[in-house]
Design a protein around this motif. Structure first.
Motif, short mmCIF file in Angstrom:
data_model
loop_
_atom_site.label_atom_id
_atom_site.label_comp_id
_atom_site.label_asym_id
_atom_site.label_seq_id
_atom_site.Cartn_x
_atom_site.Cartn_y
_atom_site.Cartn_z
N GLU A 105 46.00 -17.81 27.57
CA GLU A 105 46.61 -17.05 26.64
C GLU A 105 45.56 -15.94 25.69
O GLU A 105 45.42 -14.98 25.27
N THR A 106 44.45 -16.74 25.34
CA THR A 106 43.69 -15.99 24.97
C THR A 106 43.12 -14.42 25.79
O THR A 106 42.68 -13.79 25.09
N ALA A 107 42.76 -14.96 27.15
CA ALA A 107 42.72 -14.33 27.55
C ALA A 107 43.71 -12.54 28.23
O ALA A 107 42.82 -12.06 28.32
N ILE A 108 44.61 -12.95 27.71
CA ILE A 108 45.18 -12.27 27.85
C ILE A 108 45.24 -11.55 26.64
O ILE A 108 45.82 -9.96 26.73
N SER A 109 45.53 -12.15 25.54
CA SER A 109 45.39 -11.43 24.26
C SER A 109 44.44 -10.75 24.19
O SER A 109 44.51 -9.10 24.01
N ASN A 110 43.51 -10.73 24.93
CA ASN A 110 42.37 -9.89 24.81
C ASN A 110 42.11 -8.72 25.61
O ASN A 110 42.05 -7.63 25.34
N ASP A 166 50.24 3.72 25.15
CA ASP A 166 51.36 3.45 24.67
C ASP A 166 51.70 2.03 23.98
O ASP A 166 52.61 1.16 25.02
N PRO A 167 50.92 1.39 22.71
CA PRO A 167 50.94 -0.09 22.69
C PRO A 167 51.79 -0.82 22.62
O PRO A 167 52.27 -1.56 22.48
N ARG A 168 53.55 -0.15 22.53
CA ARG A 168 54.61 -0.18 21.92
C ARG A 168 55.07 -0.35 23.24
O ARG A 168 56.53 -1.26 23.12
N LYS A 169 54.25 -0.08 24.73
CA LYS A 169 55.50 -0.39 26.04
C LYS A 169 54.60 -0.14 26.44
O LYS A 169 54.07 -0.03 27.37
N VAL A 170 53.99 -2.00 26.39
CA VAL A 170 53.34 -2.91 27.51
C VAL A 170 53.93 -4.05 28.44
O VAL A 170 55.00 -4.61 27.05
N ALA A 171 53.99 -4.48 29.76
CA ALA A 171 54.72 -4.84 30.29
C ALA A 171 53.83 -6.36 30.59
O ALA A 171 52.61 -5.38 30.75
N ILE A 172 54.25 -7.53 31.44
CA ILE A 172 53.69 -8.65 31.26
C ILE A 172 54.11 -8.57 32.92
O ILE A 172 55.44 -9.12 32.54
N ALA A 217 52.72 -15.66 38.17
CA ALA A 217 54.82 -15.58 36.61
C ALA A 217 54.61 -16.85 36.31
O ALA A 217 54.68 -17.12 34.84
N SER A 218 53.94 -18.12 36.54
CA SER A 218 53.35 -19.15 35.24
C SER A 218 52.63 -18.56 33.86
O SER A 218 52.68 -18.65 32.45
N PHE A 219 51.89 -17.63 34.53
CA PHE A 219 50.61 -17.63 33.43
C PHE A 219 51.21 -15.90 32.48
O PHE A 219 50.81 -15.67 31.31
N ALA A 220 52.42 -16.03 33.17
CA ALA A 220 52.41 -14.17 32.49
C ALA A 220 53.58 -15.02 31.60
O ALA A 220 53.70 -14.17 30.33
N THR A 221 54.15 -16.57 31.41
CA THR A 221 54.67 -16.43 30.74
C THR A 221 53.84 -17.27 29.37
O THR A 221 55.13 -16.91 27.91
N ARG A 222 53.36 -17.80 29.80
CA ARG A 222 52.44 -18.08 28.40
C ARG A 222 51.41 -16.73 27.40
O ARG A 222 51.72 -17.73 27.01
N GLY A 223 51.12 -15.83 28.44
CA GLY A 223 50.60 -14.70 27.82
C GLY A 223 52.11 -13.74 27.34
O GLY A 223 51.96 -13.58 25.60
#
Length: 361
Positions: free
Chosen positions: A200-205, A217-223, A230-236
């Protein structure tokens, strides 16, 4: 299956053969390598794929020296994938594994340097003495583009996404950020172990990094979590509200882990996952995700399609914005991570992302 008695070799062969339609291999080279592989010999596996990699790397270098960059780019991409394939079954103590991975990194970075628009090798500080590496591939002719952060599985490398994803993102006006997390990528030998909070902290960084770029465009970011990523993307997405869309597993792998641990605590009795699924979903981390979710699954994936459908239905009833796509055997793309036909999987996934954060092209 190429070798019915060796499921692991057959799966990896399907992966590298499926990459042909994306530019990560050629059918003839794959069949030539397979014809000389003894499925009981890891040495033969390494030798044949390393041979193919060396040939493509040499062709790429010669093409670049002659000014034929398109040919060079194609050969470097294939070489990177073949080097990756060559080392898959090697012991960590075998020095040739590290050499093959260094060659994979080198070919990938040659591609980034010479592709148009050029990609960037970026890094962020993650802890006191650690950095994480990523590849940023900007969308063509776009000043402030939507971005897709792509997360690999623990046994994957971000370099594998270079032949799989840029075309689908760029055709839809999307930039890409391919990222390493702790324990992955070029620092894998240093960061061998990491926990869920590191994810989680790494993805937020990485999100912090994108927010500071003037071409994003920081309002339009997908993971987008590929395969077990896919499980990491869920946690992020669950622990960072800045995402506008998430292609993930909706916490289903996490639910399986919890069910397994509950069974162990209960004395080893088997948990009836299907029976307890509604109860489990009430505590799913996916319920913290505030953006739209897509779960994309192959009919013959490692997760049971029926369990995934039940989980998604339960989350939808609780008010979650969630879509489920199951690729059936009749249309192909039904294997894990759509390795048997990645084109179909990527077309659907990036159309879904573009509908939510990008321009439709």
């Amino acid at each position: 299956m190429q070798w019915p008695a060796n499921e692991d070799y057959s799966f990896q062969f399907m992966r590298v053969l499926g990459a042909a339609q994306e530019g990560g291999s050629t059918v003839s080279e794959c069949l030539l390598a397979a014809s000389a592989i003894d499925p009981s010999s890891e040495e033969s596996w390494y030798l044949q794929w390393n041979k193919a990699a060396d040939l493509n790397k040499k062709r790429g270098d010669l093409a670049a020296a002659s000014g034929h960059l398109k040919t060079a780019l194609s050969n470097w991409l294939r070489a990177a994938n073949y080097y990756r394939t060559a080392q898959i079954f090697m012991a960590a103590s075998d020095a040739r594994q590290g050499v093959a991975l260094e060659q994979m990194f080198a070919c990938s970075q040659l591609y980034l340097k010479h592709v148009t628009p050029a990609g960037e090798i970026v890094s962020i500080a993650w802890s006191e003495d650690r950095t994480l590496q990523g590849y940023f591939l900007p969308a063509p002719r776009t000043r402030r583009a939507p971005v897709v952060i792509c997360v690999c599985a623990p046994d994957q490398y971000k370099e594998e996404h270079l032949y799989r994803l840029p075309r689908y993102a760029h055709e839809r006006g999307l930039s890409l950020l391919l990222i390493d997390m702790p324990g992955q990528g070029y620092r894998r030998g240093v960061d061998r172990a990491f926990g869920r909070y590191d994810i989680e902290t790494a993805i937020s960084n990485w999100m912090d990094y994108l927010a500071e770029r003037g071409d994003v465009d920081p309002r339009k970011v997908a993971i987008f979590g590929d395969g077990l990523g896919a499980s990491f993307a869920t946690r992020g997405a669950a622990f960072d509200d800045r995402f506008a869309a998430a292609v993930c597993d909706a916490g289903i792998w996490d639910l399986h882990e919890r069910a397994f641990l509950a069974a162990r605590l209960a004395g080893g009795a088997a948990t009836d996952f299907a029976k307890d699924i509604d109860k489990l979903c009430r505590g799913s981390i996916a319920r913290k995700i505030k953006c739209p979710i897509l779960v994309a699954l192959g009919e013959h994936d490692w997760l049971d399609a029926g369990h995934v459908t039940q989980c998604c239905d339960a989350l939808a009833l609780s008010g979650q914005q969630i879509d489920l796509k199951i690729f059936t055997a009749s249309e192909t793309a039904a294997s894990h991570a759509q390795f048997d036909n990645p084109t179909i999987g990527n077309e659907f996934i990036f159309d879904w992302i573009a509908d939510r954060i990008g321009r439709k092209r």
